[in-house]
Every structure is written in structure tokens, then in C-alpha cells.
Design a protein around this motif. Structure first.
Motif, mmCIF file in Angstrom:
data_model
loop_
_atom_site.group_PDB
_atom_site.id
_atom_site.type_symbol
_atom_site.label_atom_id
_atom_site.label_comp_id
_atom_site.label_asym_id
_atom_site.label_seq_id
_atom_site.Cartn_x
_atom_site.Cartn_y
_atom_site.Cartn_z
ATOM 1 N N ALA A 42 -6.918 -8.636 1.401
ATOM 2 C CA ALA A 42 -7.368 -6.974 1.874
ATOM 3 C C ALA A 42 -5.427 -6.916 1.746
ATOM 4 O O ALA A 42 -4.963 -5.249 1.162
ATOM 5 N N LEU A 43 -3.977 -7.360 1.799
ATOM 6 C CA LEU A 43 -3.493 -7.463 2.005
ATOM 7 C C LEU A 43 -3.069 -7.128 0.087
ATOM 8 O O LEU A 43 -2.387 -5.869 -0.165
ATOM 9 N N ARG A 44 -2.940 -7.984 -0.660
ATOM 10 C CA ARG A 44 -2.840 -6.720 -2.300
ATOM 11 C C ARG A 44 -3.642 -6.344 -2.639
ATOM 12 O O ARG A 44 -3.382 -5.845 -3.533
ATOM 13 N N GLN A 45 -5.162 -5.640 -1.957
ATOM 14 C CA GLN A 45 -5.796 -4.706 -2.041
ATOM 15 C C GLN A 45 -5.065 -3.601 -1.646
ATOM 16 O O GLN A 45 -4.561 -2.855 -2.739
ATOM 17 N N ALA A 46 -4.350 -3.996 -0.596
ATOM 18 C CA ALA A 46 -2.714 -2.600 -0.267
ATOM 19 C C ALA A 46 -2.103 -2.384 -0.824
ATOM 20 O O ALA A 46 -1.457 -1.200 -2.072
ATOM 21 N N VAL A 47 -1.383 -3.338 -1.649
ATOM 22 C CA VAL A 47 -0.303 -3.378 -2.142
ATOM 23 C C VAL A 47 -0.431 -2.571 -4.034
ATOM 24 O O VAL A 47 -0.292 -2.054 -4.326
ATOM 25 N N SER A 48 -2.016 -3.578 -4.166
ATOM 26 C CA SER A 48 -1.533 -2.981 -5.577
ATOM 27 C C SER A 48 -2.684 -2.376 -5.169
ATOM 28 O O SER A 48 -2.925 -0.518 -6.992
ATOM 29 N N THR A 49 -3.432 -0.738 -4.690
ATOM 30 C CA THR A 49 -3.347 0.264 -4.786
ATOM 31 C C THR A 49 -2.242 1.101 -3.696
ATOM 32 O O THR A 49 -2.986 2.604 -3.967
ATOM 33 N N GLY A 50 -0.983 0.970 -3.630
ATOM 34 C CA GLY A 50 -0.069 2.132 -3.615
ATOM 35 C C GLY A 50 0.441 1.475 -2.331
ATOM 36 O O GLY A 50 1.863 2.615 -2.362
ATOM 37 N N ALA A 51 0.471 0.884 -1.689
ATOM 38 C CA ALA A 51 0.954 1.086 -0.454
ATOM 39 C C ALA A 51 2.140 0.018 -0.535
ATOM 40 O O ALA A 51 2.537 -0.377 -1.287
ATOM 41 N N ALA A 52 3.748 0.970 -0.502
ATOM 42 C CA ALA A 52 4.673 0.257 -0.190
ATOM 43 C C ALA A 52 4.962 -0.574 0.905
ATOM 44 O O ALA A 52 5.557 -2.183 0.917
ATOM 45 N N GLY A 53 4.328 -0.765 2.043
ATOM 46 C CA GLY A 53 4.570 -1.644 2.906
ATOM 47 C C GLY A 53 2.760 -1.542 3.671
ATOM 48 O O GLY A 53 1.925 -1.262 3.554
ATOM 49 N N GLY A 54 2.986 -2.316 5.166
ATOM 50 C CA GLY A 54 1.989 -1.957 6.158
ATOM 51 C C GLY A 54 1.483 -2.808 7.127
ATOM 52 O O GLY A 54 2.725 -3.588 7.295
ATOM 53 N N TYR A 55 0.573 -3.349 8.014
ATOM 54 C CA TYR A 55 0.362 -3.992 9.510
ATOM 55 C C TYR A 55 -0.764 -4.133 9.337
ATOM 56 O O TYR A 55 -1.689 -3.612 8.601
ATOM 57 N N PHE A 56 -1.398 -5.072 9.867
ATOM 58 C CA PHE A 56 -2.880 -5.374 10.211
ATOM 59 C C PHE A 56 -2.802 -5.040 12.012
ATOM 60 O O PHE A 56 -1.538 -4.978 13.391
ATOM 61 N N ALA A 57 -4.159 -4.248 12.304
ATOM 62 C CA ALA A 57 -4.465 -3.826 13.474
ATOM 63 C C ALA A 57 -4.000 -4.921 14.537
ATOM 64 O O ALA A 57 -5.037 -6.213 13.739
ATOM 65 N N PHE A 58 -3.569 -4.728 15.175
ATOM 66 C CA PHE A 58 -3.668 -5.425 16.851
ATOM 67 C C PHE A 58 -5.000 -5.967 17.948
ATOM 68 O O PHE A 58 -6.403 -4.744 17.964
ATOM 69 N N ARG A 59 -5.489 -6.989 17.031
ATOM 70 C CA ARG A 59 -6.787 -8.085 17.843
ATOM 71 C C ARG A 59 -6.330 -9.086 18.250
ATOM 72 O O ARG A 59 -5.259 -9.624 18.195
ATOM 73 N N PHE A 60 -6.692 -9.693 19.915
ATOM 74 C CA PHE A 60 -6.349 -10.566 20.473
ATOM 75 C C PHE A 60 -6.872 -12.028 19.822
ATOM 76 O O PHE A 60 -8.328 -11.414 19.332
ATOM 77 N N SER A 61 -6.971 -13.314 19.604
ATOM 78 C CA SER A 61 -7.721 -14.260 19.063
ATOM 79 C C SER A 61 -8.750 -14.632 20.638
ATOM 80 O O SER A 61 -8.444 -14.236 21.759
ATOM 81 N N GLY A 62 -9.818 -15.161 19.884
ATOM 82 C CA GLY A 62 -10.573 -15.814 21.179
ATOM 83 C C GLY A 62 -11.594 -15.070 22.487
ATOM 84 O O GLY A 62 -11.546 -13.572 21.127
ATOM 85 N N THR A 63 -12.162 -14.789 23.568
ATOM 86 C CA THR A 63 -12.256 -14.294 24.761
ATOM 87 C C THR A 63 -11.866 -13.394 24.986
ATOM 88 O O THR A 63 -11.589 -13.753 26.301
ATOM 89 N N PRO A 64 -10.344 -12.480 25.101
ATOM 90 C CA PRO A 64 -9.485 -12.398 25.745
ATOM 91 C C PRO A 64 -10.250 -11.201 27.363
ATOM 92 O O PRO A 64 -9.469 -10.975 28.026
ATOM 93 N N GLY A 65 -11.491 -10.505 27.407
ATOM 94 C CA GLY A 65 -11.762 -9.944 27.879
ATOM 95 C C GLY A 65 -11.298 -8.066 28.431
ATOM 96 O O GLY A 65 -11.152 -7.898 27.026
ATOM 97 N N TRP A 66 -12.341 -8.022 29.495
ATOM 98 C CA TRP A 66 -12.497 -5.909 29.173
ATOM 99 C C TRP A 66 -10.069 -5.284 28.764
ATOM 100 O O TRP A 66 -10.748 -5.000 28.182
ATOM 101 N N GLN A 67 -9.515 -6.802 29.773
ATOM 102 C CA GLN A 67 -8.315 -5.701 29.438
ATOM 103 C C GLN A 67 -7.847 -6.094 28.254
ATOM 104 O O GLN A 67 -7.318 -5.469 27.895
ATOM 105 N N GLY A 68 -7.603 -7.010 28.015
ATOM 106 C CA GLY A 68 -7.357 -7.753 26.478
ATOM 107 C C GLY A 68 -8.218 -6.489 25.285
ATOM 108 O O GLY A 68 -7.255 -6.280 24.163
#
Length: 249
Positions: free
Chosen positions: A101-127
Motif C-alpha cells: 500500500a505504501l509503495r502504491q501511494a508513492v508510485s501514484t504521486g504521494a509525497a508522503g503520508g501515514y497509516f490510519a490509527f488502529r489499536f492492535s488486539g481487542t481494546p474494547g469500546w474505549q479503544g
């Protein structure tokens, strides 16, 4: 085309050997699953022998550093050989195919970027609620380093790199990349460890983080904020480092 773009991965570290070992294994597995070779650079603020040995086992470049995360990231970028720079915290967890996904973003013109914030595991409703709040914050503010920031090398240096600060070192970088060109969010591919929120309390930690961010906006020095983040006065190298390399406000 995107699958052939090589990537240099920069990981700042400070006594994070346990999560780092998992991350290095995941990166090498992603490489074995069909990606081109990765250059992995671990910039170790503790300059520890266990971290050096771990890097040797996983074929990663180990570089001792001064205990300041911004300086660590700049040092790692200076050692990078490839055109795509990917900055990861030691306790990050890969999920799916982030490199593709990162390579695809750069190859299609992105100067940079970031990944959406997701917790690992099962953090529950607070997470899950915090994930939504961070997604909103990213629209009006800055995604932080635990969201796997990446950039083309040329764009990274054009906007001035990470700031040489122990905290909020990515803020001027992200602002510069947004002005420089397409700064893209990748929806899937990276997970953040919930251990610090679980340890400190979900809402206590979240509120404390926002107060630190407000302090930064109001012009309080990042070194002062790093000491506040640590929770008690500190001197010498540890005061310069602020939080450990996997921690984020």
C-alpha cells in the motif's frame, strides 16, 4: 511498478527489544512474501548490546545515538539508501500488506503520508472510540509518529526533515509535506499497541496527551513538554529523550 520501489525503514529505539524483535520479524516476513529487499535501520538511544545483537540476527543496521527521538530519526534518515523512507516505532505491528500500500501511494504521486490509527488486539469500546477521535484529529491536525509516517527522500529533505526535538518532532515535517504535495492516509496496514493506554487509563492518558499538544501549540518548548510527559523531573540524557521511542502523545 510500485512493487519494485525499495524502502528504507527507520526505527528509533530505547530499551524496546521485546516489541522490536516482533517488528523486525514481521518486516522480514513481509520481505520473504514477495517484496523487494528492505533496508532496516534501528537507531538505538540506549546503545545496548542486546539491541545490537537483535539487529544482527535480523540483518538490520544498528546505529547508536544520542537519546532524543528527533535526532534519532534524522540520523536514521541520513543512513537510508532508498528513495522511500518509512518511520516506525519499535512497538508497531504490521497488519496485512502495508508495504504494498505504501509503495502504491508513492508510485501514484504521494509525497508522503501515514497509516490510519488502529489499536492492535481487542481494546474494547474505549479503544474504538479513540480510533475515531484520532481519525477526526488527523483531518484538522497532525498524525503522529506512531502512525507510520512515510515520505519520498526528496520531499523529506525539501521540507526540512524531523525537528531535532524529543517530542512533537514530526509536526513541522507533516506540515511541510502537506504543503509540498499529496499527503495521503492509508486506511489499513499498521496497528498501534494499546499497552500504554491500558496501563495509564484510556481517558487519563488521552486527556494528558491533548494537554501536552495544547502546550506545544501555545509555544512551550518541546524539551519542557518531554519532561512533563515523563511525569517527573529528570536530568541529563533521559530528560533529553523524554518518552521512550515507542510512546506518543
Amino acid at each position: 511498478m510500485s512493487a519494485r520501489l525499495p524502502v528504507s525503514v527507520v526505527i528509533p529505539c530505547l530499551r524496546d527489544e521485546l516489541p522490536l524483535e516482533r517488528l523486525l520479524g514481521q518486516l522480514r516476513q513481509a520481505e520473504r512474501d514477495g517484496g523487494p529487499p528492505l533496508q532496516i535501520i534501528v537507531v538505538d538511544a540506549a546503545a545496548s548490546e542486546p539491541c545490537q545483537a537483535l539487529c544482527r540476527r535480523h540483518g538490520a543496521l544498528w546505529s547508536p545515538a544520542v537519546p532524543c527521538r528527533g535526532e534519532q530519526l534524522r540520523q536514521g534518515a541520513a543512513l537510508a539508501e532508498h528513495d522511500i523512507l518509512w518511520f516506525l516505532h519499535a512497538d508497531a505491528e504490521l497488519d496485512g500488506q502495508p508495504l504494498a500500500a505504501l509503495r502504491q501511494a508513492v508510485s501514484t504521486g504521494a509525497a508522503g503520508g501515514y497509516f490510519a490509527f488502529r489499536f492492535s488486539g481487542t481494546p474494547g469500546w474505549q479503544g474504538r472510540l479513540l480510533e475515531r477521535l484520532v481519525a477526526w484529529r488527523n483531518q484538522v491536525g497532525v498524525p503522529y509518529g506512531d502512525q507510520g509516517l512515510f515520505a519520498r527522500r526528496s520531499a523529506y529533505y525539501a521540507v526540512g526533515q524531523h525537528a531535532p526535538w524529543p517530542l512533537f518532532e514530526e509536526v513541522p515535517l507533516v506540515e511541510g509535506l502537506r504543503e509540498h504535495g499529496d499527503f495521503r492516509c492509508i486506511r489499513q496496514g499498521l496497528r498501534v499497541s494499546p499497552r500504554r493506554w491500558q496501563r495509564d487509563g484510556w481517558w487519563r492518558r488521552a486527556c494528558r496527551n491533548r494537554l501536552l499538544a495544547l502546550g506545544f501549540i501555545l509555544g512551550i518548548a518541546p524539551t519542557t513538554l518531554a519532561r512533563l510527559y515523563a511525569g517527573k523531573p529528570r536530568t541529563g540524557a533521559m530528560a533529553a529523550q523524554g518518552p521512550t521511542s515507542g510512546e506518543r502523545p
